[in-house]
Design an enzyme around this catalytic site. Sequence first.
Site, mmCIF file in Angstrom:
data_model
loop_
_atom_site.group_PDB
_atom_site.id
_atom_site.type_symbol
_atom_site.label_atom_id
_atom_site.label_comp_id
_atom_site.label_asym_id
_atom_site.label_seq_id
_atom_site.Cartn_x
_atom_site.Cartn_y
_atom_site.Cartn_z
ATOM 1 C CG ASN A 9 -1.716 1.248 1.190
ATOM 2 O OD1 ASN A 9 -1.418 1.827 0.297
ATOM 3 N ND2 ASN A 9 -2.159 1.451 2.410
ATOM 4 C CD1 TRP A 10 3.603 0.889 -3.031
ATOM 5 C CD2 TRP A 10 3.611 2.216 -4.640
ATOM 6 N NE1 TRP A 10 4.368 0.107 -3.646
ATOM 7 C CE2 TRP A 10 4.677 0.774 -4.804
ATOM 8 C CE3 TRP A 10 3.193 2.603 -6.742
ATOM 9 C CZ2 TRP A 10 4.659 0.732 -6.431
ATOM 10 C CZ3 TRP A 10 3.661 2.104 -7.452
ATOM 11 C CH2 TRP A 10 4.961 1.210 -6.982
ATOM 12 C CE LYS A 11 -0.320 3.397 4.661
ATOM 13 N NZ LYS A 11 -0.071 3.257 5.874
ATOM 14 C CG HIS A 94 -5.936 2.199 5.069
ATOM 15 N ND1 HIS A 94 -6.059 3.149 5.765
ATOM 16 C CD2 HIS A 94 -5.041 1.496 5.038
ATOM 17 C CE1 HIS A 94 -4.326 2.650 6.572
ATOM 18 N NE2 HIS A 94 -3.678 1.934 6.001
ATOM 19 C CD GLU A 96 -2.810 5.479 6.480
ATOM 20 O OE1 GLU A 96 -3.077 5.747 5.436
ATOM 21 O OE2 GLU A 96 -1.911 5.171 7.424
ATOM 22 C CD GLU A 166 -3.306 -2.465 6.940
ATOM 23 O OE1 GLU A 166 -2.489 -2.956 6.767
ATOM 24 O OE2 GLU A 166 -4.444 -1.458 7.417
ATOM 25 N N GLY A 172 2.304 2.574 10.622
ATOM 26 C CA GLY A 172 3.661 3.085 10.187
ATOM 27 C C GLY A 172 3.770 4.156 11.815
ATOM 28 C CB SER A 212 5.253 -1.652 12.092
ATOM 29 O OG SER A 212 4.934 -0.402 12.418
ATOM 30 N N GLY A 233 2.749 -0.826 4.426
ATOM 31 C CA GLY A 233 2.484 -0.192 4.110
ATOM 32 C C GLY A 233 4.541 1.122 3.595
ATOM 33 N N GLY A 234 5.057 0.709 4.629
ATOM 34 C CA GLY A 234 6.463 1.514 4.605
ATOM 35 C C GLY A 234 7.571 1.068 3.693
HETATM 36 P P1 PGA Z 1 2.893 0.555 7.646
HETATM 37 O O1 PGA Z 1 1.177 0.794 7.188
HETATM 38 O O2 PGA Z 1 3.004 -1.065 7.200
HETATM 39 O O3 PGA Z 1 3.677 1.104 7.120
HETATM 40 O O4 PGA Z 1 3.276 0.067 8.628
HETATM 41 C C1 PGA Z 1 0.150 -0.410 7.071
HETATM 42 C C2 PGA Z 1 -0.853 0.076 5.939
HETATM 43 O O5 PGA Z 1 -1.460 1.153 6.644
HETATM 44 O O6 PGA Z 1 -1.386 -0.589 5.490
#
Ligand code: PGA
Length: 252
Positions: A9-11, A94, A96, A166, A172, A212, A233-234
Amino acid sequence: MRIPMIAGNWKMHKTRDEALQFIYAINMEVPKSTYVETVVCAQAPVLRDLVKRQGENVRIGAQNMHHETEGAYTGEVSAALLENIGVDYVIIGHSERRAYYNETDETVNSKLHQAIRFNLKPIVCVGESLETRENHETDAFVHKQIEKALLGLGKAQVEKLVIAYEPIWAIGTGKTATSEQANETIATIRQRIGELYDEETADQVRILYGGSVKPENIESLMKEPHIDGALVGGASLNAKSFMQLVASAYNQ
Ligand code: PGA
């Protein structure tokens, strides 16, 4: 047998050039999708370019879509358009989006119906806050999210779903749920789906962990019986670390 999945997930990261560079770097390295499904979820304007250049075993996903088919919704993206440009997956709900864009369990449910209607494969996100976990209310909270998200969906639709558990406090932050914690909650989600539908359905639905995930912790997560992969994500931003995650899922 559930095929493991690593979904990046590149956001709101990567320009078109960076996105294409990434896809060229991974295309030849990705294992057969019958062994591991490798998904890249990018910002909407670059999706068509990625679809055109995706390797045989790479799948492209969007990060959001609107629940209406069309209309006066400035700035939104429709499921019809995503289907039309050849996108396979779409992340729905998600944390966010729930936190910053007022998404609720009800909009998540409408989006799920809409995605399925347009042949998109949803990756539905659920997860609790730190406060909920500390109050020992995780299972009840996450089960309610699942129940509301799946409202009105039939068994055949649920079987094909991907759910991402999640915990919000792990996204993050560098704080990962331990693999045991993640497995335990995911096991209860599977059990709840079994109660809502039946055991066969619960056995088929893939449930990922997210929060994470990195090359250093993917192996212990993948060893857990109920964890079918990761939403990342990251660590998905860098082709090398992303491919390390995919390789770990493959070797598991
Ligand atoms: P993260 O994000 O791996 O950077 O913690 C995961 C996500 O939001 O899907």
